[in-house]
Design an enzyme around this catalytic site. Structure first.
Site, PDB file in Angstrom:
ATOM      1  N   ASN A 153       0.862  -1.187   0.000  1.00 43.12           N
ATOM      2  CA  ASN A 153       0.000   0.000   0.000  1.00 43.12           C
ATOM      3  C   ASN A 153       0.891   1.226   0.000  1.00 43.12           C
ATOM      4  O   ASN A 153       2.022   1.184   0.506  1.00 43.12           O
ATOM      5  CB  ASN A 153      -0.864  -0.003   1.268  1.00 43.12           C
ATOM      6  CG  ASN A 153      -1.784   1.203   1.353  1.00 43.12           C
ATOM      7  OD1 ASN A 153      -2.423   1.590   0.366  1.00 43.12           O
ATOM      8  ND2 ASN A 153      -1.859   1.821   2.523  1.00 43.12           N
ATOM      9  N   HIS A 163       0.844   5.219   1.326  1.00 38.82           N
ATOM     10  CA  HIS A 163       0.115   6.092   2.248  1.00 38.82           C
ATOM     11  C   HIS A 163       0.805   7.450   2.275  1.00 38.82           C
ATOM     12  O   HIS A 163       2.029   7.527   2.351  1.00 38.82           O
ATOM     13  CB  HIS A 163       0.084   5.469   3.646  1.00 38.82           C
ATOM     14  CG  HIS A 163      -0.681   6.313   4.617  1.00 38.82           C
ATOM     15  ND1 HIS A 163      -2.059   6.374   4.611  1.00 38.82           N
ATOM     16  CD2 HIS A 163      -0.269   7.152   5.588  1.00 38.82           C
ATOM     17  CE1 HIS A 163      -2.456   7.220   5.551  1.00 38.82           C
ATOM     18  NE2 HIS A 163      -1.393   7.705   6.161  1.00 38.82           N
ATOM     19  N   ASP A 208      -3.417   1.162   7.496  1.00 36.35           N
ATOM     20  CA  ASP A 208      -2.158   1.883   7.269  1.00 36.35           C
ATOM     21  C   ASP A 208      -1.062   1.393   8.203  1.00 36.35           C
ATOM     22  O   ASP A 208      -0.249   2.173   8.723  1.00 36.35           O
ATOM     23  CB  ASP A 208      -2.359   3.403   7.397  1.00 36.35           C
ATOM     24  CG  ASP A 208      -3.356   3.924   6.376  1.00 36.35           C
ATOM     25  OD1 ASP A 208      -3.362   3.404   5.242  1.00 36.35           O
ATOM     26  OD2 ASP A 208      -4.147   4.812   6.719  1.00 36.35           O
TER      27      ASP A 208
HETATM   28  C1  GAR Z   1      -2.706   8.902  -2.629  1.00 33.93           C
HETATM   29  O1  GAR Z   1      -2.181  10.082  -2.078  1.00 33.93           O
HETATM   30  C2  GAR Z   1      -2.476   7.735  -1.696  1.00 33.93           C
HETATM   31  O2  GAR Z   1      -1.260   7.819  -0.995  1.00 33.93           O
HETATM   32  C3  GAR Z   1      -3.651   7.857  -0.759  1.00 33.93           C
HETATM   33  O3  GAR Z   1      -4.732   8.182  -1.598  1.00 33.93           O
HETATM   34  C4  GAR Z   1      -4.238   8.952  -2.696  1.00 33.93           C
HETATM   35  C5  GAR Z   1      -4.756   8.331  -3.957  1.00 33.93           C
HETATM   36  O4  GAR Z   1      -4.423   9.112  -5.070  1.00 33.93           O
HETATM   37  N1  GAR Z   1      -3.873   6.637  -0.027  1.00 33.93           N
HETATM   38  C6  GAR Z   1      -4.295   6.596   1.228  1.00 33.93           C
HETATM   39  O5  GAR Z   1      -4.601   7.571   1.870  1.00 33.93           O
HETATM   40  C7  GAR Z   1      -4.367   5.205   1.836  1.00 33.93           C
HETATM   41  N2  GAR Z   1      -4.557   5.264   3.242  1.00 33.93           N
HETATM   42  P1  GAR Z   1      -4.355   8.484  -6.513  1.00 33.93           P
HETATM   43  O6  GAR Z   1      -5.703   7.804  -6.727  1.00 33.93           O
HETATM   44  O7  GAR Z   1      -4.167   9.644  -7.419  1.00 33.93           O
HETATM   45  O8  GAR Z   1      -3.226   7.506  -6.546  1.00 33.93           O
END
Ligand code: GAR
Length: 225
Positions: free
Chosen positions: A110, A112, A148
């Site tokens: 994942n 984060h 997370d």
């Molecule tokens: C990203 O910033 C990722 O790190 C976060 O969601 C966003 C998705 O953006 N993930 C989390 O917060 C997981 N806990 P994207 O769809 O443009 O990749």
């Protein structure tokens, strides 16, 4: 070279997914993105993947209304159909059951948007600004049962500037996410990741040198000694 078959799981925009697809377009990259799977039919990333000829699938979490096992069984069926070996969560906003996590242990990563274990959960950039941290960033980790949580593969740090807004900080972190995630997935896909006492070791990885301090200790106007 046999490339590991990876599914990227998304819920929305898919910019990290796009970064993984771009990296995997190189035949020397050790993973093939064999499926992009979304829990939402309206995820923007699906069209991007389809336009690049990558198979896509939707398992609507809403259709399962709290039946997480049913939702995950439907996902497992898609993953099996595409012979997937590794899962890369990229903005996948569903919490997975302990059973699902156990089945993919060591094979699910994942990304984060914080330097874990700081700021798990949502709104990481606003919380980093409110906490006044001077360094923030992103983490790629193996997924374990907590949200997370899990052994950390790689992190990238950025400075938090006095002028930052949530948006400007998010953009600085996101640029690092797009660099870090393809590298970390490549290590896992190439079989270079091992665990020692819950801590990740990456065979033949180059450790960073130098340091990042913010503000700079030698800031203009600082009188010496
Ligand atoms: C990203 O910033 C990722 O790190 C976060 O969601 C966003 C998705 O953006 N993930 C989390 O917060 C997981 N806990 P994207 O769809 O443009 O990749």
């Amino acid at each position: 070279m046999t490339r590991a078959r990876v599914a990227v799981l998304i819920s929305g925009r898919g910019s990290n997914m796009a970064a993984l697809l771009a990296a995997a377009a190189d035949p020397a990259y050790p993973a093939e993105i064999a499926l992009v799977l979304s829990n939402r039919a309206d995820a923007a990333g699906l069209a991007h993947a389809a336009a690049r000829g990558v198979p896509t699938a939707v398992v609507e979490s809403r259709a399962f209304r709290g039946d997480r096992q049913g939702f995950e069984a439907a996902m497992e069926a898609e993953l099996a159909r595409h012979d997937i070996r590794i899962l890369a969560l990229a903005g996948f906003m569903r919490v997975l059951t302990a059973g699902f996590v156990a089945r993919w242990e060591g094979r699910m990563v994942n990304i984060h948007p914080s330097l874990l274990p700081a700021f798990p959960g949502l709104d990481t950039h606003a919380r980093a600004l409110a906490a006044g941290v001077r360094l923030h960033g992103c983490t790629v980790h193996l997924v374990s049962a907590g949200v997370d949580e899990g052994p950390i593969l790689a992190q990238a740090a950025v400075p938090v500037l006095d002028s930052d807004t949530e948006g400007s900080l998010a953009a600085r972190v996101l640029a690092e996410e797009h660099r870090l995630y393809p590298a970390a997935l490549a290590w896992l896909a190439a079989g270079r990741v091992s665990l020692a006492g819950g801590v990740v070791r990456i065979a033949d990885a180059r450790g960073a040198t130098g340091s990042l301090a913010n503000p700079l200790p030698a800031a203009p106007g600082l009188s010496k000694g």
